[in-house]
Write a protein that holds these residues in place. Structure first.
Motif, short mmCIF file in Angstrom:
data_model
loop_
_atom_site.label_atom_id
_atom_site.label_comp_id
_atom_site.label_asym_id
_atom_site.label_seq_id
_atom_site.Cartn_x
_atom_site.Cartn_y
_atom_site.Cartn_z
N GLY A 7 0.81 -1.22 0.00
CA GLY A 7 0.00 0.00 0.00
C GLY A 7 0.84 1.26 0.00
O GLY A 7 0.38 2.32 -0.42
N ASN A 8 2.10 1.16 0.47
CA ASN A 8 3.00 2.32 0.41
C ASN A 8 3.38 2.60 -1.03
O ASN A 8 3.37 1.69 -1.87
CB ASN A 8 4.28 2.07 1.21
N THR A 9 3.74 3.84 -1.32
CA THR A 9 4.09 4.22 -2.69
C THR A 9 5.52 4.72 -2.79
O THR A 9 6.08 5.22 -1.82
CB THR A 9 3.14 5.30 -3.23
N LEU A 10 6.06 4.56 -3.97
CA LEU A 10 7.39 5.05 -4.33
C LEU A 10 7.24 5.90 -5.58
O LEU A 10 6.34 5.68 -6.39
CB LEU A 10 8.33 3.88 -4.62
N GLN A 11 8.14 6.85 -5.75
CA GLN A 11 8.15 7.66 -6.95
C GLN A 11 8.83 6.88 -8.08
O GLN A 11 9.78 6.13 -7.83
CB GLN A 11 8.90 8.96 -6.70
N VAL A 12 8.35 7.06 -9.29
CA VAL A 12 8.97 6.45 -10.45
C VAL A 12 9.71 7.56 -11.20
O VAL A 12 9.15 8.63 -11.45
CB VAL A 12 7.93 5.77 -11.37
N ARG A 50 7.44 12.94 -21.56
CA ARG A 50 6.38 13.84 -22.05
C ARG A 50 5.71 14.62 -20.93
O ARG A 50 4.75 15.34 -21.16
CB ARG A 50 5.35 13.04 -22.83
N GLY A 51 6.21 14.43 -19.69
CA GLY A 51 5.72 15.23 -18.59
C GLY A 51 4.74 14.56 -17.65
O GLY A 51 4.23 15.19 -16.72
N PHE A 52 4.44 13.28 -17.85
CA PHE A 52 3.52 12.57 -16.97
C PHE A 52 4.27 12.03 -15.75
O PHE A 52 5.43 11.65 -15.85
CB PHE A 52 2.82 11.43 -17.71
N ASP A 53 3.59 11.99 -14.62
CA ASP A 53 4.16 11.45 -13.39
C ASP A 53 3.60 10.06 -13.14
O ASP A 53 2.41 9.81 -13.36
CB ASP A 53 3.82 12.34 -12.20
N TYR A 54 4.47 9.18 -12.63
CA TYR A 54 4.08 7.82 -12.29
C TYR A 54 4.49 7.52 -10.86
O TYR A 54 5.44 8.10 -10.35
CB TYR A 54 4.76 6.81 -13.23
N GLU A 55 3.76 6.60 -10.22
CA GLU A 55 4.16 6.12 -8.92
C GLU A 55 4.00 4.61 -8.89
O GLU A 55 3.24 4.03 -9.66
CB GLU A 55 3.40 6.79 -7.78
N ALA A 56 4.76 4.00 -7.99
CA ALA A 56 4.72 2.55 -7.80
C ALA A 56 4.09 2.27 -6.45
O ALA A 56 4.56 2.79 -5.43
CB ALA A 56 6.12 1.97 -7.86
#
Length: 88
Positions: A22-27, A65-71
């Motif tokens: 459930g915790n998130t990390l930055q991609v 292209r400027g989109f953010d993702y998280e894991a």
């Protein structure tokens, strides 16, 4: 929208310590080498591991292209961290 799932490669135990499903990390994209590498970070610049699941190059293109993702950590089994990658 791209959504991928797979393990973190070369997970850094000291950085991932205390994290739970459930915790998130930055991609992010690491461009210090000859080819770009998709990485997960606990905080900017603190690499927790890398990602090479199918279609990971598409995520690199989207980040460019400027989109953010998280894991999101889905499961932890011993030292294997299975994550879900999605755009935020």
């Amino acid at each position: 929208m791209i959504v991928l799932r797979g393990p973190i490669n070369s997970p850094q135990a000291a950085i991932l310590a205390g994290m739970v499903p459930g915790n998130t990390l930055q991609v992010a994209v690491d461009r210090t080498g000859a080819a770009p590498v998709l990485v997960v970070e606990r905080t900017p610049g603190v690499r927790a591991g890398s990602l090479t699941m199918a279609n990971y190059l598409s995520v690199i293109t989207c980040i460019d292209r400027g989109f953010d993702y998280e894991a999101t950590i889905m499961t932890i089994n011993g030292g294997i961290y299975d994550v879900r990658i999605a755009r935020v």
